[in-house]
Write an enzyme that holds these catalytic residues in place. Structure first.
Site, PDB file in Angstrom:
ATOM      1  N   HIS A 271      42.364  34.948  34.582  1.00  0.00           N
ATOM      2  CA  HIS A 271      41.012  34.466  34.264  1.00  0.00           C
ATOM      3  C   HIS A 271      39.970  35.537  34.611  1.00  0.00           C
ATOM      4  CE1 HIS A 271      37.943  31.122  34.047  1.00  0.00           C
ATOM      5  NE2 HIS A 271      37.294  31.999  34.793  1.00  0.00           N
ATOM      6  N   GLU A 272      40.040  36.058  35.808  1.00  0.00           N
ATOM      7  CA  GLU A 272      39.035  37.054  36.231  1.00  0.00           C
ATOM      8  C   GLU A 272      39.192  38.356  35.456  1.00  0.00           C
ATOM      9  OE1 GLU A 272      36.628  35.970  37.861  1.00  0.00           O
ATOM     10  OE2 GLU A 272      37.542  34.138  38.651  1.00  0.00           O
TER      11      GLU A 272
ATOM     12  N   HIS B 105      37.459  38.025  32.246  1.00  0.00           N
ATOM     13  CA  HIS B 105      36.007  38.257  32.363  1.00  0.00           C
ATOM     14  C   HIS B 105      35.729  39.753  32.338  1.00  0.00           C
ATOM     15  CE1 HIS B 105      34.552  34.264  32.920  1.00  0.00           C
ATOM     16  NE2 HIS B 105      35.025  34.070  34.140  1.00  0.00           N
TER      17      HIS B 105
ATOM     18  N   HIS C 161      33.317  31.975  29.524  1.00  0.00           N
ATOM     19  CA  HIS C 161      34.036  30.708  29.666  1.00  0.00           C
ATOM     20  C   HIS C 161      34.051  29.992  28.325  1.00  0.00           C
ATOM     21  CE1 HIS C 161      32.963  31.001  34.111  1.00  0.00           C
ATOM     22  NE2 HIS C 161      34.266  31.171  33.996  1.00  0.00           N
TER      23      HIS C 161
ATOM     24  N   TYR D 160      36.821  25.619  31.717  1.00  0.00           N
ATOM     25  CA  TYR D 160      36.657  24.908  32.977  1.00  0.00           C
ATOM     26  C   TYR D 160      37.375  23.561  32.940  1.00  0.00           C
ATOM     27  CZ  TYR D 160      33.152  27.567  35.600  1.00  0.00           C
ATOM     28  OH  TYR D 160      32.515  28.485  36.372  1.00  0.00           O
TER      29      TYR D 160
HETATM   30 ZN   LIG Z   1      35.347  32.367  35.166  1.00  0.00          ZN
END
Ligand SMILES: [Zn+2]
Ligand SMILES: *[C@@H]1O[C@H](CO)[C@@H](O)[C@H](O)[C@H]1NC(C)=O
Ligand SMILES: *[C@@H]1O[C@H](CO)[C@@H](O)[C@H](O)[C@H]1NC(C)=O
Ligand SMILES: *[C@@H]1O[C@H](CO)[C@@H](O)[C@H](O)[C@H]1NC(C)=O
Ligand SMILES: *[C@@H]1O[C@H](CO)[C@@H](O)[C@H](O)[C@H]1NC(C)=O
Length: 268
Positions: free
Chosen positions: A166-167, A170, A176, A222
């Site tokens: 996930h990171e 980014h 997101h 999320y």
């Molecule tokens: Zn995030």
């Protein structure tokens, strides 16, 4: 975010319950998050103690003005392809990580290597690189900001396959999923459960969706109770079918992988 003592105590408790002193050495193929929590619940919990100013729960606010363009999909925010059509993302790793942590991080990186043209490579002398550090939460900048940029995986709470992916996503420039420009067709934000000071985390962004459909199963989505003011109440509800699963924590979805390949023009 104000660092508050209570948060540090909470963080400590979470950390203790996660600590597993008898982790066996060897390749940790896949490290699920204990306690059946989704990724966002996990990193939002971990990030409560962070002293960083975080956007959307885990995005660092760029201090360099130009990097703000990254928030509008400026092409300068992407990592560069080399003449072999591979995108090298140099990284350094904090010496605070254990060998188990390192193999979990490298294994998460290997998904990108196996399925996309992204190559996380140990930094030699490259100017632009990610510095993977054991700081006070799980967070990253959005895209390449130039020079050294921190990606934080706190040892207690962030060193999990899904959170690492996930990171890193980014850092490659991905937002997101629930902030996509067309999200209102796919999810309903229940503003009554969104704290006023957290409303910005649910703001629609000017995303380039790469002609891919909304992806409930994205690792960038999320979970349904993210930031909720009332335990058990959804802040995000899928529509029209409210039972669709969101906030998965296992691995990048096929669409996550497709988007990386599209964004970076990978030939795979
Ligand atoms: Zn995030
Ligand atoms: C491109 O990156 C790959 C992966 O790091 C590397 O093996 C290759 O030598 C690079 N090609 C050039 C031309 O630099
Ligand atoms: C990527 O491929 C390598 C070599 O085949 C393999 O060892 C590794 O487990 C793969 N990574 C993942 C996350 O599947
Ligand atoms: C890194 O080192 C190589 C080999 O010494 C050199 O050719 C290259 O210009 C250096 N790059 C930077 C950004 O300093
Ligand atoms: C999306 O599809 C449109 C129409 O088919 C095309 O013009 C455009 O280039 C595509 N964009 C991307 C990012 O693939």
């Amino acid at each position: 975010m104000e660092p508050r003592a209570s948060h540090y105590i909470l963080l400590l408790l979470v950390g203790i319950s996660l600590a597993n002193p008898v982790r066996k050495p060897g390749p940790p193929a896949f490290q699920p998050i204990p306690g059946n929590v989704d990724i966002t619940s996990k990193f939002l919990e971990t990030n409560k103690g962070s002293s960083e100013h975080l956007l959307e729960g885990d995005l660092l606010f760029p201090k360099i003005k130009n990097a703000l363009y990254c928030l509008n999909n400026n092409n300068n925010c992407f990592w560069k392809k080399n003449s072999s059509n591979l995108v090298e993302v140099p990284y350094t790793l904090s010496s605070e990580y254990s060998s188990t942590d390192i193999s979990i991080i490298k294994n998460a990186m290997s998904t990108f290597h196996n399925k996309t043209c992204i190559r996380f490579i140990p930094r030699l002398n490259q100017t632009d690189y990610i510095s993977i550090e054991n700081k006070d939460g799980c967070y990253s900048y959005l895209g390449r900001i130039g020079g050294k940029q921190v990606v934080s995986f706190k040892r207690q709470g962030c060193v999990y396959h899904g959170i690492i992916q996930h990171e890193l996503n980014h850092a490659l420039g991905f937002y997101h999923e629930h902030t996509r420009s067309d999200r209102d067709k796919y999810v309903k934000i229940n503003w009554e459960y969104v704290p006023t000071d957290k409303a910005s985390n649910f703001q629609i962004q000017n995303t380039n969706n790469q002609n891919t459909t909304y992806d409930y199963s994205s690792i960038m989505h999320y979970g349904r109770t993210a930031f909720t003011t009332q335990a058990g109440k959804d802040t995000i509800t899928p529509i029209p079918d409210a039972t669709v699963a969101i906030g998965q924590r296992q691995d990048m979805s096929n669409l996550d992988i497709l988007r990386i390949n599209k964004l970076y023009g990978c030939v795979v």
